[in-house]
Design an enzyme around this catalytic site. Structure first.
Site, PDB file in Angstrom:
ATOM      1  N   LYS A  77      34.855  46.845  33.507  1.00 36.23           N
ATOM      2  CA  LYS A  77      34.785  46.516  34.933  1.00 36.23           C
ATOM      3  C   LYS A  77      34.942  47.741  35.509  1.00 36.23           C
ATOM      4  O   LYS A  77      33.741  48.221  36.416  1.00 36.23           O
ATOM      5  CB  LYS A  77      35.393  45.636  35.757  1.00 36.23           C
ATOM      6  CG  LYS A  77      35.339  45.444  37.258  1.00 36.23           C
ATOM      7  CD  LYS A  77      36.744  45.084  37.764  1.00 36.23           C
ATOM      8  CE  LYS A  77      38.236  45.380  37.015  1.00 36.23           C
ATOM      9  NZ  LYS A  77      39.264  45.653  37.849  1.00 36.23           N
ATOM     10  N   LYS A  81      41.568  55.427  41.540  1.00 33.06           N
ATOM     11  CA  LYS A  81      41.889  54.564  40.345  1.00 33.06           C
ATOM     12  C   LYS A  81      40.800  54.577  39.720  1.00 33.06           C
ATOM     13  O   LYS A  81      40.935  54.490  38.338  1.00 33.06           O
ATOM     14  CB  LYS A  81      42.002  53.151  41.201  1.00 33.06           C
ATOM     15  CG  LYS A  81      42.064  51.884  40.276  1.00 33.06           C
ATOM     16  CD  LYS A  81      43.355  52.086  39.140  1.00 33.06           C
ATOM     17  CE  LYS A  81      43.105  50.918  38.148  1.00 33.06           C
ATOM     18  NZ  LYS A  81      44.456  50.574  37.490  1.00 33.06           N
ATOM     19  N   SER A 114      41.657  46.487  41.685  1.00 30.57           N
ATOM     20  CA  SER A 114      41.199  47.709  41.142  1.00 30.57           C
ATOM     21  C   SER A 114      39.340  47.532  41.713  1.00 30.57           C
ATOM     22  O   SER A 114      38.950  46.433  40.690  1.00 30.57           O
ATOM     23  CB  SER A 114      41.099  48.187  39.913  1.00 30.57           C
ATOM     24  OG  SER A 114      42.304  48.260  39.605  1.00 30.57           O
TER      25      SER A 114
HETATM   26  P1  NAD Z   1      44.586  38.214  36.246  1.00 33.58           P
HETATM   27  O1  NAD Z   1      43.261  37.605  35.787  1.00 33.58           O
HETATM   28  O2  NAD Z   1      45.681  37.902  35.405  1.00 33.58           O
HETATM   29  O3  NAD Z   1      44.972  37.551  37.877  1.00 33.58           O
HETATM   30  C1  NAD Z   1      44.032  37.493  38.831  1.00 33.58           C
HETATM   31  C2  NAD Z   1      44.649  36.048  39.610  1.00 33.58           C
HETATM   32  O4  NAD Z   1      43.617  35.981  40.887  1.00 33.58           O
HETATM   33  C3  NAD Z   1      44.519  35.042  38.854  1.00 33.58           C
HETATM   34  O5  NAD Z   1      45.422  34.092  38.955  1.00 33.58           O
HETATM   35  C4  NAD Z   1      43.295  34.038  39.791  1.00 33.58           C
HETATM   36  O6  NAD Z   1      43.307  32.855  39.676  1.00 33.58           O
HETATM   37  C5  NAD Z   1      43.173  34.688  41.229  1.00 33.58           C
HETATM   38  N1  NAD Z   1      41.964  34.522  41.741  1.00 33.58           N
HETATM   39  C6  NAD Z   1      40.788  35.289  41.471  1.00 33.58           C
HETATM   40  N2  NAD Z   1      39.866  34.742  42.326  1.00 33.58           N
HETATM   41  C7  NAD Z   1      40.649  34.384  43.362  1.00 33.58           C
HETATM   42  C8  NAD Z   1      40.145  34.068  44.820  1.00 33.58           C
HETATM   43  N3  NAD Z   1      38.938  34.158  45.208  1.00 33.58           N
HETATM   44  N4  NAD Z   1      41.259  33.902  45.636  1.00 33.58           N
HETATM   45  C9  NAD Z   1      42.474  33.466  45.133  1.00 33.58           C
HETATM   46  N5  NAD Z   1      42.860  33.896  43.873  1.00 33.58           N
HETATM   47  C10 NAD Z   1      41.900  34.446  42.952  1.00 33.58           C
HETATM   48  O7  NAD Z   1      44.296  39.700  36.494  1.00 33.58           O
HETATM   49  P2  NAD Z   1      45.459  40.930  36.628  1.00 33.58           P
HETATM   50  O8  NAD Z   1      45.623  41.458  35.212  1.00 33.58           O
HETATM   51  O9  NAD Z   1      46.446  40.461  37.462  1.00 33.58           O
HETATM   52  O10 NAD Z   1      44.591  42.155  37.460  1.00 33.58           O
HETATM   53  C11 NAD Z   1      44.581  42.078  38.833  1.00 33.58           C
HETATM   54  C12 NAD Z   1      43.866  43.241  39.259  1.00 33.58           C
HETATM   55  O11 NAD Z   1      44.785  44.413  39.010  1.00 33.58           O
HETATM   56  C13 NAD Z   1      42.497  43.649  38.650  1.00 33.58           C
HETATM   57  O12 NAD Z   1      41.615  44.351  39.441  1.00 33.58           O
HETATM   58  C14 NAD Z   1      42.787  44.615  37.528  1.00 33.58           C
HETATM   59  O13 NAD Z   1      41.759  45.704  37.151  1.00 33.58           O
HETATM   60  C15 NAD Z   1      44.370  45.240  37.984  1.00 33.58           C
HETATM   61  N6  NAD Z   1      45.157  45.874  37.289  1.00 33.58           N
HETATM   62  C16 NAD Z   1      45.473  45.142  36.287  1.00 33.58           C
HETATM   63  C17 NAD Z   1      46.344  45.751  35.379  1.00 33.58           C
HETATM   64  C18 NAD Z   1      46.748  45.259  34.053  1.00 33.58           C
HETATM   65  O14 NAD Z   1      47.474  45.774  33.242  1.00 33.58           O
HETATM   66  N7  NAD Z   1      46.826  43.871  33.699  1.00 33.58           N
HETATM   67  C19 NAD Z   1      46.777  47.159  35.687  1.00 33.58           C
HETATM   68  C20 NAD Z   1      46.499  47.846  36.597  1.00 33.58           C
HETATM   69  C21 NAD Z   1      45.624  47.276  37.540  1.00 33.58           C
END
Ligand code: NAD
Length: 296
Positions: free
Chosen positions: A239, A171, A96
């Site tokens: 964010k 979103k 997102s």
């Molecule tokens: P998270 O922090 O658990 O996972 C993100 C992953 O990306 C981590 O493992 C991190 O090491 C990796 N990462 C960061 N920078 C990187 C890079 N440059 N190269 C490779 N890997 C990299 O986050 P999440 O909860 O999985 O959320 C991910 C996205 O999904 C966000 O944008 C969030 O807003 C969206 N989202 C999350 C949820 C939720 O409930 N957690 C729901 C809907 C949408």
């Protein structure tokens, strides 16, 4: 299906989404700055040393990282996806992030002869595990049709909204509705609790009526039971509301209640709650009234 799929960003959401692709028969190529889950490698996924390697090995490359700068880094750093792309591949960003930055990212990927889809999701970790995510897509119809079988392995309500950026705009709209709903549920339960009614019973009574919502159901329960472990972290919702408020400024519109919700999130963060679930927004409202909805 034996599609070669790259998956970059294997956190709370990415790991179960990748697991569902693997269960659907996709051959996975993974990259994260941390070690990806052992269950994925045990299932046959290949861990790559960089995004460039992922892009060389896979036909469709999915990105699921926290925020706009992380997507930019994953795609366009020296060892990023763009450096490994060849004509005809498709990049799918399911994070997102900013709708405006998305349009720029898409143009740069298009210039390499590849399509770009922005495809953020709603439904949280539960939806990611259950393959029931809502997926909001922006990009060309042909690329959407190609990637649709993969979306079907991860989600249920899948909509091509329009061109690049429109998935991310949808979103942001989603996150405005969720934040304002959390605020409404918190204020209603605080009111009921201070008036002496049992907030758990109030929530139960309201679940059948016009005020019922997924937020009242899931987040209302968290507020009553005081279970604020994430879920969806306050810092991630901050964010998303930043994107809404920056977008409002750029568009010349006013989103007064979104601004209030963001201030409540900011107050939570100031009290050390950035890592809690966004249902903990009720804590800011509780502190203002010096009354908790329920006792821990
Ligand atoms: P998270 O922090 O658990 O996972 C993100 C992953 O990306 C981590 O493992 C991190 O090491 C990796 N990462 C960061 N920078 C990187 C890079 N440059 N190269 C490779 N890997 C990299 O986050 P999440 O909860 O999985 O959320 C991910 C996205 O999904 C966000 O944008 C969030 O807003 C969206 N989202 C999350 C949820 C939720 O409930 N957690 C729901 C809907 C949408």
């Amino acid at each position: 299906m034996t599609t070669k799929v790259g998956f970059i960003g294997l956190g709370i959401m990415g790991t179960p989404m990748a697991a569902n692709l693997q269960a659907g028969g996709c051959q996975l190529f993974l990259y994260d700055i941390k070690a990806p889950a052992a269950s994925l490698t045990a299932g046959g996924a290949t861990v790559c040393a960089s995004g460039t390697e992922v892009a060389k090995a896979a036909d469709i490359i999915i990105v699921m990282v926290p925020d706009t700068p992380h997507v930019e880094n994953a795609l366009f750093s020296e060892t990023g996806v763009a450096a490994g792309l060849s004509k005809g591949k498709i990049v799918v960003d399911m994070s997102s992030i900013s709708p405006m930055a998305t349009k720029e990212f898409a143009k740069k990927i298009n210039a390499l002869g590849c399509d770009y889809l922005d495809a953020p999701v709603s439904g949280g970790e539960v939806g990611a595990k259950a393959a029931s995510l809502t997926i909001m897509v922006g990009g060309p119809q042909a690329a959407f049709d190609t990637v649709k079988p993969l979306f079907d392995l991860m989600g249920k309500n899948i909509t091509l909204v329009g061109g690049n950026g429109d998935g991310q705009t949808t979103k942001v709209a989603n996150q405005i509705i969720v934040a304002l709903n959390i605020q409404a549920v918190a204020e209603a339960l605080l009111f009921a609790s201070k008036a002496g009614a049992d907030p758990a019973k109030v929530r139960q009574a309201l679940m059948g009526g016009f005020a019922s919502s997924r937020i009242l159901e899931v987040h209302g329960e968290r507020m009553v039971k005081r279970t604020f472990n994430p879920g969806f972290r306050i810092e991630l919702h901050q964010k998303d509301l930043n994107l809404a408020l920056q977008g409002a400024k750029a568009l010349g519109i006013s989103l007064p209640n979104t601004a209030t919700a963001q201030e409540l999130m900011n107050s939570c963060a100031a009290h050390g709650m950035s890592g809690l679930d966004h249902s903990a927004l009720c804590r800011a409202i509780e502190m203002m009234s010096n009354h908790d909805i329920a006792k821990a």
